[in-house]
Design a protein around this motif. Structure first.
Motif, short mmCIF file in Angstrom:
data_model
loop_
_atom_site.label_atom_id
_atom_site.label_comp_id
_atom_site.label_asym_id
_atom_site.label_seq_id
_atom_site.Cartn_x
_atom_site.Cartn_y
_atom_site.Cartn_z
N ARG A 13 0.83 -1.22 0.00
CA ARG A 13 0.00 0.00 0.00
C ARG A 13 0.86 1.26 0.00
O ARG A 13 0.52 2.25 -0.65
CB ARG A 13 -0.89 0.01 1.23
CG ARG A 13 -2.08 -0.95 1.24
CD ARG A 13 -1.76 -2.39 1.13
NE ARG A 13 -2.84 -3.27 1.53
CZ ARG A 13 -3.35 -4.22 0.76
NH1 ARG A 13 -2.91 -4.39 -0.48
NH2 ARG A 13 -4.28 -5.04 1.21
N VAL A 66 -7.76 1.62 1.84
CA VAL A 66 -7.32 0.30 2.29
C VAL A 66 -6.47 0.42 3.57
O VAL A 66 -6.65 -0.36 4.51
CB VAL A 66 -6.52 -0.39 1.18
CG1 VAL A 66 -5.91 -1.69 1.68
CG2 VAL A 66 -7.42 -0.67 -0.02
N GLU A 108 -7.32 -1.33 7.24
CA GLU A 108 -6.41 -2.33 7.79
C GLU A 108 -5.75 -1.88 9.09
O GLU A 108 -5.16 -2.70 9.79
CB GLU A 108 -5.35 -2.67 6.75
CG GLU A 108 -5.93 -3.38 5.54
CD GLU A 108 -4.91 -3.76 4.49
OE1 GLU A 108 -5.25 -4.51 3.57
OE2 GLU A 108 -3.75 -3.28 4.60
N ALA A 110 -14.58 -3.76 1.04
CA ALA A 110 -13.31 -3.67 1.78
C ALA A 110 -13.29 -4.61 2.97
O ALA A 110 -12.22 -5.08 3.38
CB ALA A 110 -13.09 -2.23 2.24
N THR A 166 -7.16 -9.75 2.69
CA THR A 166 -6.08 -8.77 2.66
C THR A 166 -5.17 -8.96 1.45
O THR A 166 -4.70 -7.97 0.87
CB THR A 166 -5.26 -8.88 3.96
OG1 THR A 166 -6.11 -8.62 5.08
CG2 THR A 166 -4.11 -7.88 3.96
N ARG A 194 -7.19 -7.37 -1.32
CA ARG A 194 -8.14 -6.31 -0.98
C ARG A 194 -8.01 -5.11 -1.92
O ARG A 194 -9.01 -4.50 -2.29
CB ARG A 194 -7.94 -5.87 0.48
CG ARG A 194 -8.93 -4.79 0.93
CD ARG A 194 -8.92 -4.59 2.42
NE ARG A 194 -9.45 -5.78 3.10
CZ ARG A 194 -8.76 -6.50 3.95
NH1 ARG A 194 -7.52 -6.17 4.24
NH2 ARG A 194 -9.30 -7.57 4.52
N GLY A 195 -6.81 -4.76 -2.32
CA GLY A 195 -6.64 -3.65 -3.24
C GLY A 195 -7.30 -3.91 -4.57
O GLY A 195 -8.01 -3.04 -5.11
#
Length: 636
Positions: free
Chosen positions: A181, A228, A232, A489, A494, A497-498
């Motif tokens: 990220r 994101v 997280e 989301a 994970t 997730r993007g």
């Protein structure tokens, strides 16, 4: 015999466990349940980082709504008409220009509606005097005279930002899963500044549109990575509230945008639109220090087995949260030490297609997001008064949409707190469907029998009901879009997730793209466009019942976690059954989870379907009659 059992307990076998003993469950995959609580939970460090994700939300709101001012349609006065049209006149012109030529007021579609068959006559002009009423004295349209035959370039410029955002969500989402990220965030900020500043120095509309495409691309990467990271960082109890604060700030940017545009008016050395563009982009300079102060997502590092980087970050987080890791009893750090030899393992969004349940959930949310933003434009178009003056129309509609966005954010919070993610999304989708179907079907029957002879009262009543249903529909469709993105989301693992969130945001971009497409086609096919999206809302209502309820649940980390994150029966909405996580070898044999609907669940499905089906049957029949009448009227 009891003494024998005691001796066996005091002297366990050399292999470390008895044959009846089960392996100790791993702690590292359970980030919300084991890792983050051992580091202080949602402590001071996490809260500071969440605040850092809020600050850019205001600047993102500025950029997303800049088209309303940079590409606003002006009022046009013909100063010097063509010689072969020097003797033409316009009925009841709004004013007079210089040289005795009548002044003509553009409509937003630039076709000269209201002046009979005079669209060609309206554009037969050598020189225009264009005036803006949106806070600026000059923008892109007035700078390069994008009127009449060049008006299509305005729509292309509007496309560019949205199309760039769509591609940005798709590409940057995959990059966020593969490289992390933090790199996506920093690259987006850097190139956002480069392309954003370049837009202000465009020499023609082609350069402007091209640079806006890349600006939208970087803006999408910035918004996605921040979203994101924010999700997280939070524990389950904090995820929704922290996200809604960012939504409020984005709406705040929308509300403040007219004031920012007014401050940029009549700048001495530069055109107003150039100053406004620089003012919008310059705050992103404050994000350059994020290179050093904002870390990578610990959740992503653990999910992708970057254990060496994870260890250093965990020690740093524990130090900032004032947690002594040397005495922590959970054993997370000890287990991490044993996993340091493993190599990183990345996952691409394409692997989602090998799952049985996860891809279906993401597709459902993509359709919801597309429908929410697409039908939002239909309601906004129905709310506009075609007889209002452009000045009043611009300001009234803009602030109405901003006010509806604020009201939506205020209503979504208690609704989700009371009904959960799935219940709130289903409720707002039902309201959207009812508002749409009633607007399409009921309004065409108002006064058809009882008010046939009083056309004035009938039209007035139709207009009032149309505005009321439009406001309700805009309110609920905005909530549907917001919850669909947040829902995705939470249920997407994970490791992807993007990419999953990028798909849903790109679908939202396609929904928003319908607005400039309809404007480019002069609103032709608008009624059918609304009917199609109304039918999509009915489909979404049925599909939403198949989604799981993620409220209070830990975020899924691996594909196996996301695959096992299935819906529950509606009999016990407070409990979510998660299947045991499977190993990579077993994962290929994961089968569909059967749907066991209880009696209460079946009744709920029947009620929800009936709510949508009763007005749907009535309204769609009326829509068919209206479409038939319009086809006959057009002589097709």
């Amino acid at each position: 015999m009891a003494a024998g059992r005691t001796e066996a307990q005091d002297h366990p076998p050399e292999n470390g466990f008895t044959p009846l003993e089960h392996p100790v469950p791993r702690l590292l995959p359970h980030i919300d349940g084991s890792v983050l609580p051992s580091l202080g939970g949602f402590g001071k460090h996490q809260k500071q980082l969440v605040v850092l994700t809020w600050i850019p939300a205001l600047f993102i709101g500025f950029s997303q709504f800049s088209d309303y001012f940079l590409l606003a349609q002006p009022n046009g006065t013909c100063v010097q008409p063509l010689s072969n049209h020097s003797n033409w006149t316009a009925p009841n012109p709004p004013g007079s220009g210089t040289g005795g030529a009548p002044a003509l007021l553009f409509r937003d579609n630039d076709t000269g509606e209201g002046y009979g068959d005079g669209s060609a006559l309206l554009c037969a002009c050598k020189e225009w005097r264009l005036e803006l009423q949106t806070g600026l004295s000059q923008n892109v349209v007035t700078k390069w005279n994008l009127v009449c035959d060049s008006a299509w370039k305005v729509h292309i410029a509007k496309f560019s930002l949205l199309v760039g955002s769509i591609f940005g969500y798709l590409v940057m989402g995959v990059m966020a899963d593969w490289f992390g990220r933090h790199p996506v965030l920093i690259l987006s900020v850097f190139f956002m500044l480069v392309f954003g500043v370049s837009v202000a120095f465009s020499v023609n509309v082609t350069m402007f549109s091209t640079l806006r495409f890349f600006e939208g691309f970087c803006l999408a990467g910035l918004a996605l990575s921040l979203y994101v990271l924010r999700i997280e960082l939070c524990l389950p109890a904090w995820r929704f509230s922290m996200t809604m604060v960012a939504s409020f700030l984005m709406v705040g940017g929308q509300l403040l945008m007219p004031g920012v545009a007014a401050l940029c008016r009549n700048w001495p050395d530069r055109d107003d639109w150039q100053v406004l563009q620089m003012v919008i982009i310059s705050p992103f300079v404050l994000m350059l220090p994020y290179v050093w102060i904002f870390p990578e997502s610990l959740r992503w590092l653990l999910a992708t087995q970057h254990y060496r980087r994870s260890k250093a970050m965990m020690l740093c987080i524990a130090k900032k949260n004032q947690v002594d890791m040397t005495t922590e009893p959970s054993g997370v750090l000890t287990e991490l030490e044993q996993e340091l030899h493993k190599k990183p393992k990345r996952t691409c969004i394409v692997k989602m297609m090998s799952t049985r349940n996860l891809w279906k959930n993401i597709v459902v949310l993509c359709v919801n997001s597309l429908t929410g933003y697409g039908i939002h434009h239909c309601f906004a178009r129905s709310m506009m008064d075609p007889e209002a003056k452009p000045i009043a129309l611009c300001h009234a509609d803009y602030y109405t949409m901003a006010g509806i966005a604020v009201a939506t954010c205020l209503a979504v919070c208690p609704a989700v707190g009371l009904m959960g993610r799935r219940g709130g999304l289903l409720t707002f989708m039902i309201i959207t469907a009812l508002a749409s179907l009633l607007q399409l079907g009921l309004l065409n029957l108002i006064g058809k029998y009882s008010l046939r002879h009083d056309t004035v009262l009938r039209d007035s009543l139709n207009r009032k009901f149309s505005v009321a249903f439009s406001i309700i529909g805009m309110f609920s469709s905005h909530a549907v879009s917001t919850l669909s993105i947040f829902f995705c989301a939470e249920i997407t693992p994970t490791v992807i997730r993007g990419g999953g969130l990028g798909l849903v945001l790109a679908s939202a971009g396609f929904g928003m793209l319908t607005a400039p497409i309809m404007e480019l086609h002069n609103q032709k096919g608008y009624f059918l466009h609304h009917v199609i999206f109304a039918c999509c809302t009915l489909l979404c209502i049925i599909c939403l019942l198949l989604l799981p309820e993620p409220r209070g649940q830990p975020l899924p980390e691996s594909l196996a976690d996301g695959e096992s994150f299935t819906r529950q029966t509606l009999l016990h909405p407070g409990e979510q059954h998660l299947l045991l996580a499977k190993t990579e070898g077993e994962y290929a044999r994961v089968h569909d989870t059967p749907l066991h609907l209880s009696a209460t669940g079946g009744a709920t499905v029947a009620v929800a379907t009936a709510l949508a089906a009763v007005p749907a049957t009535y309204a769609l029949a009326t829509c068919g009659e209206v479409i038939g009448n319009r086809v006959v009227a057009n002589g097709v």
